[in-house]
Design an enzyme around this catalytic site. Sequence first.
Site, PDB file in Angstrom:
ATOM      1  N   LYS A  44       0.852  -1.225  -0.050  1.00 31.78           N
ATOM      2  CA  LYS A  44      -0.078  -0.059   0.254  1.00 31.78           C
ATOM      3  C   LYS A  44       0.832   1.329  -0.028  1.00 31.78           C
ATOM      4  O   LYS A  44       1.954   1.184   0.543  1.00 31.78           O
ATOM      5  CB  LYS A  44      -0.745   0.079   1.255  1.00 31.78           C
ATOM      6  CG  LYS A  44      -2.059  -0.787   1.303  1.00 31.78           C
ATOM      7  CD  LYS A  44      -2.732  -0.857   2.788  1.00 31.78           C
ATOM      8  CE  LYS A  44      -3.678  -1.882   2.713  1.00 31.78           C
ATOM      9  NZ  LYS A  44      -4.928  -1.780   1.869  1.00 31.78           N
ATOM     10  N   ARG A  64     -10.224 -11.593   2.626  1.00 30.28           N
ATOM     11  CA  ARG A  64     -11.019 -12.770   2.104  1.00 30.28           C
ATOM     12  C   ARG A  64     -10.594 -13.977   2.037  1.00 30.28           C
ATOM     13  O   ARG A  64     -10.921 -15.035   2.344  1.00 30.28           O
ATOM     14  CB  ARG A  64     -11.706 -12.581   0.634  1.00 30.28           C
ATOM     15  CG  ARG A  64     -10.318 -12.220  -0.459  1.00 30.28           C
ATOM     16  CD  ARG A  64     -10.792 -11.607  -1.657  1.00 30.28           C
ATOM     17  NE  ARG A  64     -10.789 -10.163  -1.517  1.00 30.28           N
ATOM     18  CZ  ARG A  64     -11.106  -9.445  -2.394  1.00 30.28           C
ATOM     19  NH1 ARG A  64     -11.589  -9.779  -3.674  1.00 30.28           N
ATOM     20  NH2 ARG A  64     -11.141  -8.046  -2.312  1.00 30.28           N
TER      21      ARG A  64
HETATM   22  N1  BES Z   1      -8.075  -3.767   4.821  1.00 31.91           N
HETATM   23  C1  BES Z   1      -8.168  -3.411   3.489  1.00 31.91           C
HETATM   24  C2  BES Z   1      -9.583  -2.532   3.080  1.00 31.91           C
HETATM   25  C3  BES Z   1      -9.605  -1.319   3.935  1.00 31.91           C
HETATM   26  C4  BES Z   1      -9.292  -0.084   3.358  1.00 31.91           C
HETATM   27  C5  BES Z   1     -10.367  -1.246   5.178  1.00 31.91           C
HETATM   28  C6  BES Z   1      -9.550   1.137   3.934  1.00 31.91           C
HETATM   29  C7  BES Z   1     -10.390  -0.130   6.001  1.00 31.91           C
HETATM   30  C8  BES Z   1     -10.059   1.022   5.335  1.00 31.91           C
HETATM   31  C9  BES Z   1      -8.219  -4.510   2.446  1.00 31.91           C
HETATM   32  O1  BES Z   1      -7.401  -5.752   2.912  1.00 31.91           O
HETATM   33  C10 BES Z   1      -7.683  -4.157   1.184  1.00 31.91           C
HETATM   34  O2  BES Z   1      -6.412  -3.782   1.131  1.00 31.91           O
HETATM   35  N2  BES Z   1      -8.632  -4.145   0.035  1.00 31.91           N
HETATM   36  C11 BES Z   1      -8.137  -3.906  -1.235  1.00 31.91           C
HETATM   37  C12 BES Z   1      -8.596  -5.118  -2.066  1.00 31.91           C
HETATM   38  C13 BES Z   1      -8.242  -4.907  -3.451  1.00 31.91           C
HETATM   39  C14 BES Z   1      -6.823  -5.125  -3.434  1.00 31.91           C
HETATM   40  C15 BES Z   1      -8.945  -5.847  -4.534  1.00 31.91           C
HETATM   41  C16 BES Z   1      -8.596  -2.531  -1.464  1.00 31.91           C
HETATM   42  O3  BES Z   1      -9.893  -2.279  -0.997  1.00 31.91           O
HETATM   43  O4  BES Z   1      -8.198  -1.591  -2.368  1.00 31.91           O
HETATM   44 MN    MN Z   2      -5.361  -5.432   2.216  1.00 32.08          MN
END
Ligand code: BES
Ligand code: MN
Length: 490
Positions: A269, A343
Amino acid sequence: MKLSLSTGALARVRADLLAVAVPTQGLDKSPELKALDKAAKGALKNAAKLEDFTGKAGESLRVNVSGILAKQVLLVGVGEGGKKPRDARTLAYRAAQAASKLGSVAVALSTDDDDSIRAAAEGLRGGAYKYLTYLTGDRVPKRQLETGTLVVTRKDPAAKAALAAGEVLADAIVLARDLVNAPPNDLTPTALAEAAKAASSTFGLDYKQWDKKGLEKLGMNLFLAVNRGSAEEPRMVHLTYKPSGVKGVKKVAFVGKGLTFDSGGLCIKPAGSMIDMKCDMAGAAVTIGIVLAAARLNLPIEIHALFGATENMTGDAAYRPGDVFKSYEGKTVEIINTDAEGRLVLADVLWHAAKLEPDYLIDHATLTGACMVALGPWTAGLFANDDELAKKYLEAAEVEGESYWRLPLNDELRESLRSDVADLKHTGDRHGGSITAALFLREFIGTTKWMHLDIAGPAFLERPHGTSPKGGTGFGIATGVRFLERLAQG
Ligand code: BES
Ligand code: MN
Ligand code: ZN
């Protein structure tokens, strides 16, 4: 804060701050407020006039008074009012916030049905919440709110039970907030498991945990894939509450996402998105909170609470895009984006929970940023394969003042999870990201009646909102418990 009920004239309430709800019709509308103002020598009406306080929702005014036993009165505008028990929760929450530097607070409830008393008790405790664990020296507040009084018209056993229930709920919410706010270097997966263990032994729940070896034995390879890049051991935890002396009860299983930190893994990230990722175990915190509160309220329902705890890091053994793993359920999964880790952990834990054959299976997870794009920061996404379950949950949420919105499990999007090399890819196309995440989870629940709650937005706030503070909120606990209570009533 110690809470109690009090009856009698408002002028005789002893407190540093007395909060009263004022409708747009003004102070004269209620005989109690009129009498209070008279005892205070008209100070309330004078101040309201001087400061243009009209009782609109959102307005408030603090007034120094003499002639009554309270030192200050907080006038809280409630507009047209009438939203029980939400108004009671909001009033109490704002009273506790306004009194945060004082020793005692009292709240005059304009409606004191059981639900309003319960909501007010929850609001008082919740409004006094501060996360102080890591502060030292003069950053430690000199004083904390010690007593909270709810001024009501009755102190019967039902009113007392409602107060106690509000306190139980607030305890669970506060625990969840503390866990979410805890820094990820200290709240590791093992620490999260230990916290669940400590709480469960206090309230007589059964506790079971699995370490890395245990997960390997079960074959939870998706969960373990996420853990590969981390120096911290993973944990799966299973808390069980079985009501005593009742037969033929319903069985509900809750599952929580417990990522104590989500760096994104190799698909790392950007810094701005990583900063709040200690909140990624909020689903586990909510799951713990629900089962603890339900047990303390002696609900006649069998409850299983499970969570998978790990970090998602970039160590040299980290899982990669292109890797394929066999899930606990049996399907093989091709990894696409290592930041879609939640997931994977949920898939294996959900299958474990599904095998317990619950009447309902409910997961909470800070799963997708896409859910916040769709619904904003204050509303959770609700996905369900059972209309009755979704309807009952939305009704419970309405009473608790929590916001959920049902999103579709759109079968057309299932195609985007097709992989050339494995049974499934674990992410779909860019659009409909929360839905494809839910569709992925659906592959791991068999035929169980199931609901997935994406709490990525409301679990952790950048700014305070309504009766939720900045940071960890405990969102989801109140609705979960209310749902279980109603389910118990049939
Ligand atoms: N933990 C994150 C989602 C999240 C984002 C929670 C902001 C709280 C605040 C999750 O693991 C994630 O990174 N999801 C990705 C999925 C994508 C790579 C398909 C996302 O939402 O960008
Ligand atoms: Mn994530
Ligand atoms: Zn995550």
